[in-house]
Design an enzyme around this catalytic site. Sequence first.
Site, PDB file in Angstrom:
ATOM      1  CD  GLU A  60       6.664 -20.521  30.533  1.00 16.07           C
ATOM      2  OE1 GLU A  60       7.102 -19.411  30.903  1.00 16.07           O
ATOM      3  OE2 GLU A  60       5.474 -20.846  30.675  1.00 16.07           O
ATOM      4  NE  ARG A 118       8.376 -18.222  33.068  1.00 14.31           N
ATOM      5  CZ  ARG A 118       7.807 -18.751  34.154  1.00 14.31           C
ATOM      6  NH1 ARG A 118       8.463 -18.737  35.299  1.00 14.31           N
ATOM      7  NH2 ARG A 118       6.613 -19.290  34.088  1.00 14.31           N
ATOM      8  CG  ASP A 168      -2.486 -16.959  27.221  1.00  2.16           C
ATOM      9  OD1 ASP A 168      -1.830 -17.599  26.374  1.00  2.16           O
ATOM     10  OD2 ASP A 168      -2.186 -16.957  28.435  1.00  2.16           O
ATOM     11  CD  GLU A 195      -2.132 -13.952  34.073  1.00  2.94           C
ATOM     12  OE1 GLU A 195      -1.115 -14.429  33.552  1.00  2.94           O
ATOM     13  OE2 GLU A 195      -2.448 -14.183  35.275  1.00  2.94           O
ATOM     14  CB  THR A 227       3.545 -12.563  27.282  1.00  2.00           C
ATOM     15  OG1 THR A 227       2.276 -13.001  27.817  1.00  2.00           O
ATOM     16  CG2 THR A 227       4.571 -13.685  27.349  1.00  2.00           C
TER      17      THR A 227
END
Length: 612
Positions: A196, A200, A329, A508, A595
């Site tokens: 993360e 991010r 994913d 998504e 992502t």
Amino acid sequence: MVRAPYTVTLIMPDEGLRKRKTGTSKSEKQSVQNETADEPEFDIDSAALLQYLKILWIPLVLCFAVFVYFNPSTLSDIANFWIDSEDWQTSPGSSTKSFVGLSADVEKRDAVVEAFKHAWRAYELMVERDAMGNDEYHPISHKGTNLTKAGGIGYTVIDSIDTMLIMGLEDDYARARKWVETSLSFDRDASFNTFETTIRVLGGLLSAYELTGHDKLYIDRAIDLADRILPAFDTNSGLPLPNINLGKREGVPDADLPYLVSTAEVSTLQLELRYLSHLTDEDIYWEKAESVMKTIKEHRMPHGLASIYMHVDTGEFVPSAIRLGSRGDSYYEYLLKQYIQTNQTEAVYREMYDDAMAAVNEHLITKSPYTRMTYTSELVPERNSGGQLSWRLTPKQDHLVCFFGGSLMLGATITGASTIPMSIPPRQSEFTDHGKRDWKNGAELIKTCVDTHDTLTGLSPEIAHFRIPSDGMFDIFSQSGVPADWYIKGARPGVEAPYDARYILRPETVESLFLAFRLTGDIRYRDWGWNIFQSIEKHCKVDTGGYASIMNVDEVPSRKEDKMETFLMSETLKYLFLLFEDASVLPLDKYVFNTEAHPLPIFTPHIRTGFS
């Protein structure tokens, strides 16, 4: 740890109805000709024939009705064929008749900007009273919190900066930049999630560096953060530990699963670290990222898919679920994006991507039995009494999977293209066979994800389950008026909503709609995106500022949870903005999105890359 060998038995559903044989063989035709050659000609009594037709039409119609009742998918397939064949040369999910071009829809685009301002300025006003830089915002209580007691690292601020830049919000951006310059610190003696923090914060800093024309502030902060993250890779396998103490610069294993790491997490750091290496000429970032991919390739599972956990010491996959949802994913997402990022110069990632897509198509892509919705199943490992491992197919799809439709369509235009450049929308003749397969699967998956927004709020649940003939529930649910092919597990009137029923502002589906529109110029994707945006405005918006997750997508008025995820501003609203913006803004042949939707430039690497 040494594990006993196991065998894999894939349990797959019937892939469809067998086709009925039609036509007459050559020998049968010759026999008929021989028998009738010597027969005299005769006249047909048209009045008698008409009388027979009047008698026969009723049983024929009844037979057809019975056939459709037991095979509704056949009629649906025929209808979809004609709908998608308005222009026979175009590909599924697009049509020249609904092509509207790639220019901006200014009114809708600006409405999304207003939504971003409503979210960001609520956070900003709150933090000015408290402390700018809080990692998370709670819009109902008007409070901010940090991920650790040691303090925050600017999750919300840094995740939102490039959205402000793209939207042209100069004043908001200036205040955010000032905070990064004067207050941001990564010297926190606490554990942060490696994945993360990379996607991010590191991704946000690198994107800001690119979009500001290389403001040195952001690259300096990015180097500081990346150097603190690198110790997470100090394992026997080179797979990074799931957490990192940024202050002590030490990797931290998961307390509950100390020997395991998530496949998606270890394979979704590569775009960020590779770009940083490209900018700084420091190979260490690239080498750490590439080492992970080499390990994954060396331990390829026999079917070409990846289970969601790997052993941190051996680098092997361990028996665990196989899915395109959580913990799986973005592994598949970054296979394609790594190939795109380096200007399609690293063939190994194309090979790994094509291999994985073939396996997904063979083992995970599934059709629902009634309306023929395309979705991705999960494979769950099970051991029998003899210790033999088999895989049970489970008809369950996370909302997280909804990125995959757009990714498949994008991949089809790159690894599945027979001609470059491709038309917009692409023609069938411009695809290879596997390109046609992936494009079709992608378009159908997007439609399924849009269909799961068929709820009272118009928003999709966190997890959707799909019906199979053996569950015996079709008649019950078809009479109740709820969707026949999918449902929210555990959701019943008068019962506390399960976690599956939530909508937590996820991006998504709109991510896929953005990609599909850029590739086709088809208005349907903007229409679907606008419907989702209006539902967010109606059911998630907090009047006093910000947006909140909702507890149950099938409950009106919605019950809100006091949390605004940072990806609302970094992903959901950004992708909605770009869906309605002119395609010249962040074109797909110049940028690749990480992502967390942070755009990074496509480049040709100047260091030795790739492995075999």
